[in-house]
Design a protein around this motif. Structure first.
Motif, PDB file in Angstrom:
ATOM      1  N   TYR A  99      -0.488  -3.404  -6.941  1.00  0.00           N
ATOM      2  CA  TYR A  99       0.364  -4.726  -5.903  1.00  0.00           C
ATOM      3  C   TYR A  99      -1.397  -5.240  -5.242  1.00  0.00           C
ATOM      4  O   TYR A  99      -1.972  -4.665  -5.608  1.00  0.00           O
ATOM      5  CB  TYR A  99       1.091  -3.997  -4.569  1.00  0.00           C
ATOM      6  CG  TYR A  99       0.515  -2.058  -3.696  1.00  0.00           C
ATOM      7  CD1 TYR A  99      -0.095  -3.111  -2.917  1.00  0.00           C
ATOM      8  CD2 TYR A  99       0.443  -1.329  -4.906  1.00  0.00           C
ATOM      9  CE1 TYR A  99      -1.061  -1.710  -2.376  1.00  0.00           C
ATOM     10  CE2 TYR A  99       0.206  -0.538  -4.369  1.00  0.00           C
ATOM     11  CZ  TYR A  99      -0.578  -0.302  -2.550  1.00  0.00           C
ATOM     12  OH  TYR A  99      -0.850   0.185  -1.993  1.00  0.00           O
ATOM     13  N   LEU A 100      -1.501  -6.237  -5.057  1.00  0.00           N
ATOM     14  CA  LEU A 100      -2.376  -6.303  -3.705  1.00  0.00           C
ATOM     15  C   LEU A 100      -2.217  -6.119  -2.273  1.00  0.00           C
ATOM     16  O   LEU A 100      -1.442  -6.089  -1.662  1.00  0.00           O
ATOM     17  CB  LEU A 100      -1.885  -8.191  -4.296  1.00  0.00           C
ATOM     18  CG  LEU A 100      -2.189  -9.141  -5.153  1.00  0.00           C
ATOM     19  CD1 LEU A 100      -1.789 -10.312  -5.103  1.00  0.00           C
ATOM     20  CD2 LEU A 100      -3.666  -9.385  -5.206  1.00  0.00           C
ATOM     21  N   PRO A 101      -3.515  -6.371  -1.601  1.00  0.00           N
ATOM     22  CA  PRO A 101      -3.356  -5.288  -0.721  1.00  0.00           C
ATOM     23  C   PRO A 101      -2.950  -6.141  -0.009  1.00  0.00           C
ATOM     24  O   PRO A 101      -3.804  -7.462   0.199  1.00  0.00           O
ATOM     25  CB  PRO A 101      -5.019  -4.417  -0.947  1.00  0.00           C
ATOM     26  CG  PRO A 101      -5.380  -5.648  -1.242  1.00  0.00           C
ATOM     27  CD  PRO A 101      -4.427  -5.930  -2.633  1.00  0.00           C
ATOM     28  N   LYS A 102      -3.179  -5.353   1.406  1.00  0.00           N
ATOM     29  CA  LYS A 102      -2.257  -6.111   2.439  1.00  0.00           C
ATOM     30  C   LYS A 102      -2.152  -5.205   3.769  1.00  0.00           C
ATOM     31  O   LYS A 102      -1.567  -4.197   3.807  1.00  0.00           O
ATOM     32  CB  LYS A 102      -0.291  -7.160   2.400  1.00  0.00           C
ATOM     33  CG  LYS A 102      -0.514  -7.818   3.921  1.00  0.00           C
ATOM     34  CD  LYS A 102       1.006  -8.377   3.065  1.00  0.00           C
ATOM     35  CE  LYS A 102       2.597  -8.409   4.715  1.00  0.00           C
ATOM     36  NZ  LYS A 102       3.440  -8.830   4.438  1.00  0.00           N
ATOM     37  N   MET A 103      -2.682  -5.577   5.161  1.00  0.00           N
ATOM     38  CA  MET A 103      -3.057  -5.049   5.948  1.00  0.00           C
ATOM     39  C   MET A 103      -1.720  -5.292   6.836  1.00  0.00           C
ATOM     40  O   MET A 103      -1.264  -6.695   7.182  1.00  0.00           O
ATOM     41  CB  MET A 103      -4.054  -4.976   6.716  1.00  0.00           C
ATOM     42  CG  MET A 103      -5.325  -5.061   6.467  1.00  0.00           C
ATOM     43  SD  MET A 103      -5.826  -4.113   5.816  1.00  0.00           S
ATOM     44  CE  MET A 103      -6.581  -2.524   6.977  1.00  0.00           C
ATOM     45  N   THR A 104      -1.136  -4.684   7.659  1.00  0.00           N
ATOM     46  CA  THR A 104       0.102  -4.620   8.272  1.00  0.00           C
ATOM     47  C   THR A 104      -0.131  -5.140  10.073  1.00  0.00           C
ATOM     48  O   THR A 104      -2.039  -5.267  10.119  1.00  0.00           O
ATOM     49  CB  THR A 104       0.937  -3.299   9.398  1.00  0.00           C
ATOM     50  OG1 THR A 104      -0.061  -2.358   9.291  1.00  0.00           O
ATOM     51  CG2 THR A 104       1.368  -2.691   7.651  1.00  0.00           C
ATOM     52  N   ILE A 105       0.078  -5.121  11.274  1.00  0.00           N
ATOM     53  CA  ILE A 105      -0.334  -6.259  11.994  1.00  0.00           C
ATOM     54  C   ILE A 105      -1.204  -4.582  12.876  1.00  0.00           C
ATOM     55  O   ILE A 105      -1.969  -5.086  13.747  1.00  0.00           O
ATOM     56  CB  ILE A 105       0.620  -6.552  13.058  1.00  0.00           C
ATOM     57  CG1 ILE A 105       1.584  -5.962  13.307  1.00  0.00           C
ATOM     58  CG2 ILE A 105       1.221  -7.415  12.427  1.00  0.00           C
ATOM     59  CD1 ILE A 105       3.110  -6.074  14.074  1.00  0.00           C
ATOM     60  N   PHE A 106      -0.981  -3.533  12.542  1.00  0.00           N
ATOM     61  CA  PHE A 106      -1.518  -2.146  13.446  1.00  0.00           C
ATOM     62  C   PHE A 106      -2.824  -1.415  12.622  1.00  0.00           C
ATOM     63  O   PHE A 106      -3.835  -1.128  12.974  1.00  0.00           O
ATOM     64  CB  PHE A 106      -0.302  -1.097  13.145  1.00  0.00           C
ATOM     65  CG  PHE A 106       0.889  -1.142  13.816  1.00  0.00           C
ATOM     66  CD1 PHE A 106       1.214  -1.764  15.045  1.00  0.00           C
ATOM     67  CD2 PHE A 106       1.738  -1.241  13.298  1.00  0.00           C
ATOM     68  CE1 PHE A 106       2.019  -1.978  15.612  1.00  0.00           C
ATOM     69  CE2 PHE A 106       3.008  -1.789  13.951  1.00  0.00           C
ATOM     70  CZ  PHE A 106       3.100  -2.397  14.912  1.00  0.00           C
ATOM     71  N   ASN A 107      -3.206  -3.199  11.102  1.00  0.00           N
ATOM     72  CA  ASN A 107      -4.064  -2.923  10.486  1.00  0.00           C
ATOM     73  C   ASN A 107      -4.487  -1.679   9.940  1.00  0.00           C
ATOM     74  O   ASN A 107      -5.026  -1.084   9.737  1.00  0.00           O
ATOM     75  CB  ASN A 107      -5.681  -2.847  12.409  1.00  0.00           C
ATOM     76  CG  ASN A 107      -7.031  -3.020  11.031  1.00  0.00           C
ATOM     77  OD1 ASN A 107      -7.188  -4.058   9.833  1.00  0.00           O
ATOM     78  ND2 ASN A 107      -7.987  -2.543  11.549  1.00  0.00           N
ATOM     79  N   ILE A 108      -2.966  -0.955   9.433  1.00  0.00           N
ATOM     80  CA  ILE A 108      -3.141  -0.394   8.235  1.00  0.00           C
ATOM     81  C   ILE A 108      -2.573  -0.570   7.168  1.00  0.00           C
ATOM     82  O   ILE A 108      -1.615  -1.910   6.902  1.00  0.00           O
ATOM     83  CB  ILE A 108      -1.428   0.658   9.039  1.00  0.00           C
ATOM     84  CG1 ILE A 108      -1.951   0.948  10.165  1.00  0.00           C
ATOM     85  CG2 ILE A 108      -1.826   2.251   7.961  1.00  0.00           C
ATOM     86  CD1 ILE A 108      -1.238   2.240  10.962  1.00  0.00           C
ATOM     87  N   GLU A 109      -2.907  -0.392   6.055  1.00  0.00           N
ATOM     88  CA  GLU A 109      -2.764  -0.862   5.187  1.00  0.00           C
ATOM     89  C   GLU A 109      -1.109  -0.422   4.173  1.00  0.00           C
ATOM     90  O   GLU A 109      -0.498   0.072   4.349  1.00  0.00           O
ATOM     91  CB  GLU A 109      -3.357  -0.800   3.677  1.00  0.00           C
ATOM     92  CG  GLU A 109      -3.703  -1.395   2.300  1.00  0.00           C
ATOM     93  CD  GLU A 109      -4.332  -1.429   1.687  1.00  0.00           C
ATOM     94  OE1 GLU A 109      -4.383  -0.873  -0.283  1.00  0.00           O
ATOM     95  OE2 GLU A 109      -5.601  -1.935   1.579  1.00  0.00           O
ATOM     96  N   ALA A 110      -0.473  -1.821   4.095  1.00  0.00           N
ATOM     97  CA  ALA A 110       0.370  -1.554   3.551  1.00  0.00           C
ATOM     98  C   ALA A 110       1.231  -0.922   2.270  1.00  0.00           C
ATOM     99  O   ALA A 110       0.353  -1.232   1.538  1.00  0.00           O
ATOM    100  CB  ALA A 110       1.736  -3.067   3.938  1.00  0.00           C
ATOM    101  N   VAL A 111       2.248  -0.362   2.189  1.00  0.00           N
ATOM    102  CA  VAL A 111       2.418   0.291   0.425  1.00  0.00           C
ATOM    103  C   VAL A 111       3.592  -0.623   0.474  1.00  0.00           C
ATOM    104  O   VAL A 111       4.889  -0.878   0.951  1.00  0.00           O
ATOM    105  CB  VAL A 111       2.250   1.328   0.197  1.00  0.00           C
ATOM    106  CG1 VAL A 111       2.547   2.491  -0.999  1.00  0.00           C
ATOM    107  CG2 VAL A 111       1.252   1.962   1.254  1.00  0.00           C
ATOM    108  N   PRO A 112       3.814  -0.697  -0.981  1.00  0.00           N
ATOM    109  CA  PRO A 112       5.273  -1.227  -1.865  1.00  0.00           C
ATOM    110  C   PRO A 112       6.132  -0.404  -1.208  1.00  0.00           C
ATOM    111  O   PRO A 112       5.987   0.694  -0.928  1.00  0.00           O
ATOM    112  CB  PRO A 112       4.924  -1.618  -2.926  1.00  0.00           C
ATOM    113  CG  PRO A 112       3.689  -1.602  -2.888  1.00  0.00           C
ATOM    114  CD  PRO A 112       2.948  -0.885  -2.331  1.00  0.00           C
ATOM    115  N   SER A 113       7.130  -0.945  -0.968  1.00  0.00           N
ATOM    116  CA  SER A 113       8.964  -0.078  -0.166  1.00  0.00           C
ATOM    117  C   SER A 113       9.150   0.596  -1.420  1.00  0.00           C
ATOM    118  O   SER A 113       9.465   0.013  -2.553  1.00  0.00           O
ATOM    119  CB  SER A 113       9.852  -1.005   0.458  1.00  0.00           C
ATOM    120  OG  SER A 113      10.104  -1.167  -0.136  1.00  0.00           O
TER     121      SER A 113
END
Length: 208
Positions: A53-67
């Motif tokens: 997956y392509l990395p994505k940062m959350t609004i909390f500046n934590i990298e998201a992981v696919p559900s």
């Protein structure tokens, strides 16, 4: 080139199956080497074997992981926008409010299953995969899911059958299932399904 192709065809945090990328037309080396190179550079993340997956940062500046759901759906439940499987078992019963028990594993029925029962792990997800009674497609996956639920209903219920009927009726209305459609698939299921339908009052005036 591969990175540009991925960015153009996948959203950040969306599961990418390596076998989907076989259509990528400009492979200069092996696909596995290219994926490893992008992962080493931090441009791509590896979830598990064959899943990226392509990395994505959350609004909390934590990298998201696919559900968990997105991984399961992409790998086992859909293919080329066609339904090829569905969630079953305790997880479905919990979603419908028939039990408060939370499933520790994901139970699915999918055309990709070659055995009646197989347990496997994907990342930190434990999956129980079952072979369908007949081939699953977008026209029948909801009725097969419903009949699987009714088959095992007594193993899940923590509420009265009257309460369960009301919740299942809501599910029937939401999915638009018709008794005439359900009736066509009863022949693929054991007699306990008809018995459970009768005892819960579903066969009186066909869902009245």
């Amino acid at each position: 080139m591969l990175y540009e192709y991925i960015k153009a065809n996948y959203a950040p945090n969306e599961p990418i199956l390596s076998n989907e990328l076989q259509k990528y037309p400009y492979k200069s080396t092996s696909l596995r080497q290219e994926l490893k190179s992008l992962t080493d550079k931090g441009l791509l993340r590896r979830y598990d074997r064959g899943i990226y997956y392509l990395p994505k940062m959350t609004i909390f500046n934590i990298e998201a992981v696919p559900s968990r759901n997105s991984i399961i759906e992409k790998k086992y439940l859909k293919q080329d926008n066609e339904n090829i499987g569905y969630v079953s078992g305790l997880g479905l019963a919990n979603q419908l409010g028939l039990t408060s028990q939370v499933a520790s594993v994901v139970e699915i029925v999918t055309n990709k299953a070659t055995k009646e029962y197989k347990e496997l792990s994907i990342g930190n997800i434990t999956v129980i995969m079952r072979k369908p009674k007949i081939t699953v497609d977008s026209t029948n996956y909801q009725v097969l899911q419903f009949l699987d639920l009714i088959k095992d209903i007594n193993a899940f219920l923590e509420i009265s059958k009257h309460e369960a009927k009301e919740k299942i009726l809501l599910y029937i209305k939401k999915t638009g299932l018709l008794f005439s459609t359900i009736e066509k698939y009863l022949k693929y299921y054991p007699p306990i399904v008809y018995k459970n339908l009768y005892e819960m009052g579903f066969l009186i005036n066909a869902y009245s």
